[in-house]
Design a protein around this motif. Structure first.
Motif, mmCIF file in Angstrom:
data_model
loop_
_atom_site.group_PDB
_atom_site.id
_atom_site.type_symbol
_atom_site.label_atom_id
_atom_site.label_comp_id
_atom_site.label_asym_id
_atom_site.label_seq_id
_atom_site.Cartn_x
_atom_site.Cartn_y
_atom_site.Cartn_z
ATOM 1 N N UNK A 1 -91.766 37.695 -17.032
ATOM 2 C CA UNK A 1 -93.053 38.278 -16.678
ATOM 3 C C UNK A 1 -93.131 38.393 -15.162
ATOM 4 N N UNK A 2 -93.660 39.513 -14.686
ATOM 5 C CA UNK A 2 -93.699 39.807 -13.255
ATOM 6 C C UNK A 2 -95.127 40.137 -12.838
ATOM 7 N N UNK B 1 -83.184 34.015 -11.423
ATOM 8 C CA UNK B 1 -81.911 34.245 -10.747
ATOM 9 C C UNK B 1 -80.892 34.970 -11.626
ATOM 10 N N UNK B 2 -81.224 35.208 -12.881
ATOM 11 C CA UNK B 2 -80.328 35.951 -13.766
ATOM 12 C C UNK B 2 -80.460 37.458 -13.590
ATOM 13 N N UNK B 3 -81.451 37.883 -12.814
ATOM 14 C CA UNK B 3 -81.759 39.298 -12.710
ATOM 15 C C UNK B 3 -81.611 39.825 -11.293
ATOM 16 N N UNK B 4 -81.066 41.028 -11.197
ATOM 17 C CA UNK B 4 -81.254 41.809 -9.990
ATOM 18 C C UNK B 4 -82.699 42.297 -10.000
ATOM 19 N N UNK B 5 -83.249 42.504 -8.823
ATOM 20 C CA UNK B 5 -84.659 42.877 -8.722
ATOM 21 C C UNK B 5 -84.821 44.122 -7.881
ATOM 22 N N UNK B 6 -85.857 44.873 -8.207
ATOM 23 C CA UNK B 6 -86.106 46.089 -7.444
ATOM 24 C C UNK B 6 -87.582 46.318 -7.199
ATOM 25 N N UNK B 7 -87.844 47.147 -6.196
ATOM 26 C CA UNK B 7 -89.192 47.658 -5.937
ATOM 27 C C UNK B 7 -89.173 49.162 -6.135
ATOM 28 N N UNK B 8 -90.201 49.645 -6.785
ATOM 29 C CA UNK B 8 -90.408 51.066 -6.995
ATOM 30 C C UNK B 8 -91.849 51.397 -6.619
ATOM 31 N N UNK B 9 -92.124 52.677 -6.443
ATOM 32 C CA UNK B 9 -93.494 53.069 -6.141
ATOM 33 C C UNK B 9 -93.808 54.405 -6.794
ATOM 34 N N UNK B 10 -95.100 54.608 -7.008
ATOM 35 C CA UNK B 10 -95.548 55.872 -7.588
ATOM 36 C C UNK B 10 -96.842 56.282 -6.915
ATOM 37 N N UNK C 1 -85.493 46.517 -17.131
ATOM 38 C CA UNK C 1 -86.046 46.156 -18.427
ATOM 39 C C UNK C 1 -87.466 45.611 -18.354
ATOM 40 N N UNK C 2 -87.814 45.000 -17.243
ATOM 41 C CA UNK C 2 -89.115 44.342 -17.125
ATOM 42 C C UNK C 2 -89.820 44.827 -15.860
ATOM 43 N N UNK C 3 -91.131 45.048 -16.011
ATOM 44 C CA UNK C 3 -91.929 45.613 -14.920
ATOM 45 C C UNK C 3 -93.231 44.831 -14.761
#
Length: 123
Positions: A3-4, A30-39, A111-113
């Motif tokens: 959950x984010x 720590x199992x996930x790469x993470x990203x930022x996106x915008x809209x 996969x998760x947002x």
């Protein structure tokens, strides 16, 4: 599943700074790469930045934010950050953090947002 929850958005004048945070819970952050996106209103979601699994990992940026934004993570705190400097009106958007198994710019690989946080830059 992870959950984010994003925070730190707000209203800022052009040239100002903001730091976004994304708190993670659930499966091991720590199992996930993470990203930022915008809209932005009326536009498609776009990639901002991504970071590989470990704290201090490799980072990648969209050309539009390179040199102004910095993505980082603290795996001990289960938190992702986006430091945004020299903000421009065109940076106005809802910003989302997301988790993936790969640090890639393609949002379809995530996969998760989170629910998003609004950033508004006034001119």
């Amino acid at each position: 599943q992870v959950q984010l929850v994003e925070s730190g958005g707000g209203l800022v004048q052009a040239g100002g700074s903001l730091r976004l945070s994304c708190a993670a819970s659930g499966r091991t952050f720590s199992s996930y790469a993470m990203g930022w996106f915008r809209q932005a209103p009326g536009k498609e979601r776009e990639f901002v930045a991504t970071i590989t699994l470990r704290s201090g990992g490799n980072t990648y940026y969209a050309d539009s934010v390179k040199g102004r934004f910095t993505i980082s993570r603290d795996n001990a705190k289960n938190t992702l950050y986006l430091q945004m400097n020299s903000l421009k009106p065109e940076d106005t958007a809802v910003y989302y953090c997301a988790a993936s198994y790969r640090a890639v710019p393609d949002g379809r690989q995530y996969d998760y947002w989170g629910q998003g946080t609004q950033v508004t830059v006034s001119s």
